[in-house]
Write a protein that holds these residues in place. Structure first.
Motif, PDB file in Angstrom:
ATOM      1  N   ASP A 366       0.838  -1.294   0.029  1.00 29.58           N
ATOM      2  CA  ASP A 366      -0.022  -0.109   0.055  1.00 29.58           C
ATOM      3  C   ASP A 366       0.995   1.271   0.200  1.00 29.58           C
ATOM      4  O   ASP A 366       2.096   1.311   0.220  1.00 29.58           O
ATOM      5  CB  ASP A 366      -0.995  -0.140   1.097  1.00 29.58           C
ATOM      6  N   HIS A 484      -7.734   7.814  -4.838  1.00 37.36           N
ATOM      7  CA  HIS A 484      -7.737   6.893  -3.711  1.00 37.36           C
ATOM      8  C   HIS A 484      -9.399   7.114  -3.153  1.00 37.36           C
ATOM      9  O   HIS A 484      -9.920   6.310  -2.615  1.00 37.36           O
ATOM     10  CB  HIS A 484      -6.968   7.346  -2.784  1.00 37.36           C
ATOM     11  N   LYS A 502     -10.816  -1.413  -0.090  1.00 36.91           N
ATOM     12  CA  LYS A 502     -10.580  -1.312  -1.429  1.00 36.91           C
ATOM     13  C   LYS A 502     -11.358  -2.273  -2.334  1.00 36.91           C
ATOM     14  O   LYS A 502     -11.469  -3.379  -1.978  1.00 36.91           O
ATOM     15  CB  LYS A 502      -9.113  -1.156  -1.755  1.00 36.91           C
ATOM     16  N   LYS A 508      -6.104   1.319  -4.729  1.00 40.71           N
ATOM     17  CA  LYS A 508      -5.483   1.886  -3.432  1.00 40.71           C
ATOM     18  C   LYS A 508      -6.627   2.970  -2.854  1.00 40.71           C
ATOM     19  O   LYS A 508      -6.873   3.721  -3.518  1.00 40.71           O
ATOM     20  CB  LYS A 508      -4.248   2.255  -3.350  1.00 40.71           C
ATOM     21  N   ASP A 510      -5.224   4.569   0.392  1.00 46.39           N
ATOM     22  CA  ASP A 510      -4.383   5.360   1.562  1.00 46.39           C
ATOM     23  C   ASP A 510      -4.625   6.619   1.734  1.00 46.39           C
ATOM     24  O   ASP A 510      -4.490   7.029   2.926  1.00 46.39           O
ATOM     25  CB  ASP A 510      -3.011   4.525   1.392  1.00 46.39           C
TER      26      ASP A 510
END
Length: 542
Positions: A366, A484, A502, A508, A510
């Motif tokens: 990640d 994201h 996710k 991703k 994050d």
């Protein structure tokens, strides 16, 4: 198949009077036809006729009039796709509730008529009743609330409402028009209410327009707003109308609760397209659009198709709800479509400004990111180093591993450039580093905030959603953050809670988590009495 086969009026109603009054006094608020009389489409008139449907045994007592109980329906719900004109129609109904014939005033005898001159309007308009028709009069001192989750949503109704009061036959009806209110004769008032401005709740309201209730949920506080307003209406013998696009059935919205209620005194207007038509099939999608937009002569189906086809590529569930008028479950998207993008602003931040921050670290798979937020709720990705690199690290760009020395260097430069107030850090795999930053910059500044804790994380997620919707949180244009955030999906985590996940390992989230941590740190710091400091010099956020 026709969507209007049910339009048969075999009941007493004030709706014909209301429709004609609106055509006389309200104008089209914008576009090429701006300023012309506002004339309802057939489906809009059908809703109006039903909302103002009068009980056959209603009794008129001038000394003590029966208000809401004279009508067949206590409240109404309108479920319709985007661009059908729910906003201007809602504005027209509000004008009638404000200064038009909204109260039942007995049954007409031969020769009875409604005369505007008797009610403070000098337009000269009259309406002749048929014998036995229900008659109407304006309600004295109306207190009306126009309510939505955010100000942007209330503007969809309030802007055409302002235009109607400033033109047509209503120029003298509003004694003052402000950004969030309209003052009416006889101490009446129309107020705008949002999730961030609830101080007006509990007032003795006579009419409430609740807009986009498909977004009203228990978790963002709007379900309680709906209940509070309905209690206020009950005390004043008032009524309400909900308008909404179709909702995601997984979110337990106010719109869904209303639609599923077994109460017989709720009028519902919802054109549900034939179930055997597939929204993914272009030919059948056209038939669906033709069905749900029937009667909305201003809608160009080619334009609707273009918008729907593009949205289908990224969010098919929302496309089917917004344009196909179907109640379909989404893929669990964290934010409503377009909400994050709507809060993007170009803004300069000054060196020396006090900021809060968020940090979500990873190691080999990640991403790792730092986001900062000012005291007034502007969030951005800072930069560091001679080439002003954004504080976002994709391990794939660093030989498969996040460069910890780069992250240390970034924090050192950020701490020198800004006054750090509070930073929430997700500790897994970065426990040692977080502890070292706490020692160097203050253990009251760098604080662990584990994102795996269900209750506090859920509260942080919902705070972010609510503040984005209300305008309490804005942000810079950062394409990676936007991606994201768009990837983030909701996953159930206990009763009435969720966490973010996710869709796949390649998509991703994050930086979205980092944004939530930064906003939660800022909110907690403000609650603890954060006082801003004067910036030292100007820096342009890139």
């Amino acid at each position: 198949m026709s969507a209007t086969a049910e339009y048969v009026v075999d009941f007493p109603t004030l709706g014909f009077l209301v429709g004609d009054w609106i055509e006389q006094h309200c104008i089209i608020p914008d576009g090429f036809h701006k300023g012309k009389p506002y004339v309802m489409a057939d489906w809009q008139l059908w809703i109006t006729l039903n909302h103002y449907r009068v009980k056959p045994d209603a009794v008129w007592n001038p000394a003590d009039p029966v208000l809401a109980a004279s009508f067949h329906y206590r409240r109404s719900q309108i479920v319709a796709p985007q661009k059908t004109g729910k906003g201007p129609w809602s504005a027209a109904i509000i004008t009638n509730e404000a200064v038009g014939p909204s109260v039942f005033a007995g049954w007409a005898q031969p020769g009875d008529f409604y005369d505007c001159a008797e009610h403070g309007c000098d337009c000269g308009w009259t309406y002749e009743y048929e014998p036995g028709d229900p008659m109407g009069i304006p309600r004295p001192s109306p207190l009306i609330q126009l309510t939505a989750l955010s100000k942007d949503q209330t503007d969809n109704v309030f802007r055409p409402l302002q235009a109607m009061f400033r033109g047509g036959g209503l120029e003298v009806a509003a004694t003052r028009t402000g950004e969030e209110f309209i003052r009416l004769p006889g101490d009446g008032r129309i107020d705008v209410v949002t999730s961030s401005a609830k101080t007006k709740l509990g007032n003795p309201v006579t009419f409430v327009l609740q807009d986009e209730t498909g977004l009203w949920r228990k978790t963002n506080g709007m379900a309680e707003v709906a209940k509070t307003q309905r209690r206020g209406l009950a005390g004043m013998q008032g009524r309400s109308i909900e308008t909404t696009n179709c909702w995601d059935p997984s979110e337990e919205s106010v719109a869904q609760t209303t639609f599923e209620s077994l109460r017989p005194d709720i009028f519902r207007f919802y054109r549900e397209p034939p179930a055997d038509l597939s929204y993914k099939n272009k030919v059948e999608r056209r038939r669906i659009h033709k069905f749900v937009y029937e009667g909305s002569w201003w809608v160009n189906l080619d334009s609707i198709e273009a918008e729907a086809a593009e949205l289908l590529e990224t969010d098919p569930a929302n496309a089917e709800r917004f344009f196909g008028n179907r109640r379909v479950r989404g893929a669990g998207s964290w934010l409503p479509e377009g909400l994050w993008e709507s809060r993007t602003v170009a803004r300069e931040v000054l060196d020396g400004a006090s900021v809060c921050g968020g940090f979500d670290g990873s190691e080999t798979d990640d991403w790792t990111a730092i986001r900062l937020e000012t005291m007034d709720g502007f969030q951005f990705t800072p930069t560091y180093g001679p080439d002003s690199r954004p504080t976002i690290w994709n391990p794939a760009e660093w030989d498969g591993r996040v460069p910890r020395s780069e992250v240390h260097a970034a924090w050192a430069e950020i701490a020198d450039r800004y006054s750090l107030v509070r930073v929430y850090c997700d500790p897994p795999k970065w426990q040692t580093e977080v502890e070292s930053w706490a020692l160097e910059y203050g253990d009251d500044v760098f604080v662990e905030f584990a994102t795996y804790r269900g209750v506090p994380m859920f509260a942080a997620l919902e705070r972010t959603v609510t503040d984005l919707a209300s305008g309490g949180l804005s942000h810079d244009e950062c394409a990676l953050t936007r991606t994201h955030v768009g990837n983030a999906r909701k996953k159930a985590d206990g009763k009435d809670r969720y966490i973010l996940t996710k869709p796949s390992n390649a998509e991703k989230i994050d930086i979205a988590m980092t944004s939530v941590l930064a906003h939660e740190a800022r909110a907690d710091a403000v609650a603890a009495g954060w006082t801003d400091v004067k910036p030292k010099r100007r820096m342009v956020v890139r």
